[in-house]
Design a protein around this motif. Structure first.
Motif, short mmCIF file in Angstrom:
data_model
loop_
_atom_site.label_atom_id
_atom_site.label_comp_id
_atom_site.label_asym_id
_atom_site.label_seq_id
_atom_site.Cartn_x
_atom_site.Cartn_y
_atom_site.Cartn_z
N MET A 114 118.86 113.28 19.03
CA MET A 114 118.33 112.56 20.11
C MET A 114 117.86 111.17 19.39
SD MET A 114 115.55 113.53 23.12
CE MET A 114 114.08 112.94 22.22
N THR A 115 117.48 111.26 17.99
CA THR A 115 116.93 110.52 17.34
C THR A 115 117.65 109.86 16.14
OG1 THR A 115 115.49 112.10 16.25
CG2 THR A 115 114.53 111.02 17.95
N LYS A 116 117.47 108.80 15.56
CA LYS A 116 117.96 108.29 14.55
C LYS A 116 117.15 108.42 13.13
CE LYS A 116 120.55 104.70 16.96
NZ LYS A 116 120.54 103.39 17.07
N LYS A 117 117.94 108.57 12.08
CA LYS A 117 117.23 108.58 10.88
C LYS A 117 116.54 107.34 10.43
CE LYS A 117 117.57 110.25 6.18
NZ LYS A 117 118.51 110.63 5.10
N ALA A 118 115.23 107.48 10.19
CA ALA A 118 114.39 106.04 9.84
C ALA A 118 114.46 106.13 8.40
CB ALA A 118 113.11 105.97 10.34
N THR A 119 114.58 104.92 7.77
CA THR A 119 114.51 104.82 6.14
C THR A 119 113.14 104.39 5.67
OG1 THR A 119 114.98 102.29 6.55
CG2 THR A 119 116.82 103.99 6.02
N ASN A 120 112.34 103.85 6.91
CA ASN A 120 110.88 103.42 6.51
C ASN A 120 110.10 104.82 7.15
OD1 ASN A 120 108.16 102.51 6.49
ND2 ASN A 120 108.59 100.64 7.63
N PRO A 121 109.55 105.18 6.02
CA PRO A 121 108.65 106.63 6.45
C PRO A 121 107.83 106.29 7.54
CG PRO A 121 108.05 106.05 4.40
CD PRO A 121 109.17 105.15 4.88
N THR A 122 107.06 105.08 7.72
CA THR A 122 106.05 104.77 8.75
C THR A 122 106.59 104.27 9.98
OG1 THR A 122 105.55 102.73 7.62
CG2 THR A 122 104.42 104.52 6.80
N LYS A 123 107.96 104.10 10.11
CA LYS A 123 108.26 103.71 11.25
C LYS A 123 108.74 104.79 12.37
CE LYS A 123 112.11 100.74 13.13
NZ LYS A 123 113.30 99.87 12.89
N SER A 124 108.45 104.62 13.59
CA SER A 124 108.94 105.85 14.43
C SER A 124 110.63 105.90 14.61
CB SER A 124 108.43 105.55 15.68
OG SER A 124 108.69 106.84 16.82
N LEU A 125 111.11 107.09 14.73
CA LEU A 125 112.28 107.25 14.98
C LEU A 125 112.71 106.90 16.35
CD1 LEU A 125 112.79 111.18 13.39
CD2 LEU A 125 113.32 109.12 12.37
N GLU A 126 113.92 106.28 16.39
CA GLU A 126 114.11 105.52 17.59
C GLU A 126 115.06 106.52 18.26
OE1 GLU A 126 115.94 101.86 16.82
OE2 GLU A 126 114.46 101.04 16.07
N ILE A 127 114.77 106.51 19.77
CA ILE A 127 115.75 107.20 20.65
C ILE A 127 116.75 106.25 21.10
CG2 ILE A 127 115.76 108.18 23.05
CD1 ILE A 127 112.81 109.03 22.66
N PRO A 128 118.16 106.91 20.77
CA PRO A 128 119.30 105.99 21.21
C PRO A 128 119.11 105.38 22.84
CG PRO A 128 119.65 108.10 20.13
CD PRO A 128 118.43 108.40 20.48
N GLN A 129 119.82 104.47 22.93
CA GLN A 129 119.49 103.40 24.06
C GLN A 129 120.39 104.39 25.19
OE1 GLN A 129 117.10 101.20 23.86
NE2 GLN A 129 118.27 100.71 25.58
N PHE A 130 121.48 105.04 25.04
CA PHE A 130 122.17 105.69 26.05
C PHE A 130 121.21 106.68 26.56
CE2 PHE A 130 123.19 108.70 22.56
CZ PHE A 130 123.06 109.82 23.16
N ILE A 131 120.45 107.44 25.84
CA ILE A 131 119.51 108.36 26.31
C ILE A 131 118.44 107.81 27.45
CG2 ILE A 131 117.65 110.06 25.97
CD1 ILE A 131 119.58 111.10 23.67
N ILE A 132 118.03 106.53 27.08
CA ILE A 132 116.90 105.88 27.60
C ILE A 132 117.61 105.64 28.79
CG2 ILE A 132 115.68 103.76 27.66
CD1 ILE A 132 114.88 104.11 24.71
N ILE A 133 118.71 104.90 28.93
CA ILE A 133 119.53 104.39 29.89
C ILE A 133 119.83 105.53 31.00
CG2 ILE A 133 121.61 103.37 30.80
CD1 ILE A 133 121.58 101.64 28.35
N SER A 134 120.20 106.74 30.36
CA SER A 134 120.63 107.98 31.11
C SER A 134 119.08 108.43 32.01
CB SER A 134 121.02 109.11 30.19
OG SER A 134 122.03 108.94 29.68
N CYS A 135 118.35 108.32 31.49
CA CYS A 135 116.69 108.47 32.13
C CYS A 135 116.56 107.70 33.11
CB CYS A 135 115.68 108.68 30.93
SG CYS A 135 115.57 110.00 29.87
N LYS A 136 116.85 106.44 33.03
CA LYS A 136 116.54 105.60 33.99
C LYS A 136 117.32 105.63 35.31
CE LYS A 136 114.51 101.87 31.22
NZ LYS A 136 114.58 100.77 30.57
#
Length: 288
Positions: free
Chosen positions: A1-23
């Motif tokens: 459900m999440t993408k790997k983040a290279t910056n350890p202090t940046k939150s993992l992002e939820i893919p847009q298709f999941i957010i759109i599915s929720c809406k």
């Protein structure tokens, strides 16, 4: 459900298709979006073992054990040969080898470790799980392989360790790293990241409480901490994007015998491999 983040202090992002599915689900019906969100919340991502963890994976003795309380089997990892055993508990979407750097240092210092893939994680079967299954797994491992001198948990594993101690796990000391705290806060944050209203977070809580016949707040780390009497080292990063540092501070405030160690710039996962953190853990374990 999440993408790997290279910056350890940046939150993992939820893919847009999941957010759109929720809406879309929310537009159709509140009940539908609540069910969909509940499924997302209880479905971890099974990641392939990264190269850095392969040595612990290959050198561990692995065994599948049955956990009667949840009617599931889990894979356990026995690393090292010492009778001085330490239990390691990974977090959500983690693996039994995730705390390998800590495990390596423990072996060098005369300990052995036992860890496991929680239900629906790593090599353990299943697609969905919840924290109560982490706790049940810990208690079964303690029956089968204990006693353990120390328990160390990361993220959800930290919450699970505190709850397991509350429920009867006997260890001399515990370490919780980047632990979540208040279950409702976790649900609220999850709903927010999905772009859903607060109402859905409340409905999620009600759904879980009805389904499992529990009060979700009973699993909050601060509540467990209030009943834990042994020394506990709480480690948290000030810049943790997944679990706010206020969680670690609040847990520490509830402990009778707690030590708080805050770091900077390590985020939620990089903290597990930091040499200063590992040194702090070793010193805490060795100090009478």
């Amino acid at each position: 459900m999440t993408k790997k983040a290279t910056n350890p202090t940046k939150s993992l992002e939820i893919p847009q298709f999941i957010i759109i599915s929720c809406k879309i689900c929310a537009f159709i019906s509140t009940k539908l979006v609540t069910s969909y969100a509940a499924r997302l919340f209880t479905t971890p991502i099974k990641h392939k073992i990264p190269k850095r963890e392969l040595e612990m994976d290959q050198k561990s003795t692995q065994e599948t054990i049955y956990v009667p309380a949840i009617n599931q089997s889990i894979v356990t990892y026995h690393y090292g040969k010492s009778d001085r055993k330490i239990l390691l508990v990974h977090g959500w979407s983690g693996r039994g080898t995730q705390l390998f750097k800590i495990a390596d240092e423990l072996l060098k210092n005369g300990y052995s470790t036992v860890s496991f893939d929680a239900p629906a994680h790593g090599k353990s079967k299943g697609k969905m799980t919840i924290m109560s299954e982490f706790i049940a797994s810990i208690l079964e491992i303690d029956k089968k392989y204990g006693p353990f001198e120390i328990a160390i948990g990361h993220s959800l594993g930290g919450m699970s360790v505190l709850n397991a101690i509350k429920d009867g796990l006997k260890v001399n000391k515990a370490v919780v790293i980047g632990s979540g705290d208040i279950v409702q806060d976790i649900l609220d944050d999850f709903a927010l990241k999905l772009g859903l209203k607060q109402e859905i977070s409340d409905r999620l809580r009600n759904l879980f409480e009805d389904k499992y016949q529990v009060k979700m707040d009973d699993f909050s780390a601060y509540r467990a901490a209030q009943k834990v009497k042994i020394p506990v080292l709480v480690i948290h990063d000030n810049d943790d994007p997944e679990v706010p540092v206020k969680a670690g501070i609040h847990i520490h405030q509830q402990l009778e015998n707690g030590t708080l160690y805050l770091t900077d710039g390590l985020g939620h996962r990089k903290i597990l491999g930091n040499q200063n953190v590992i040194k702090k853990v070793l010193n805490f374990i060795k100090t009478n």
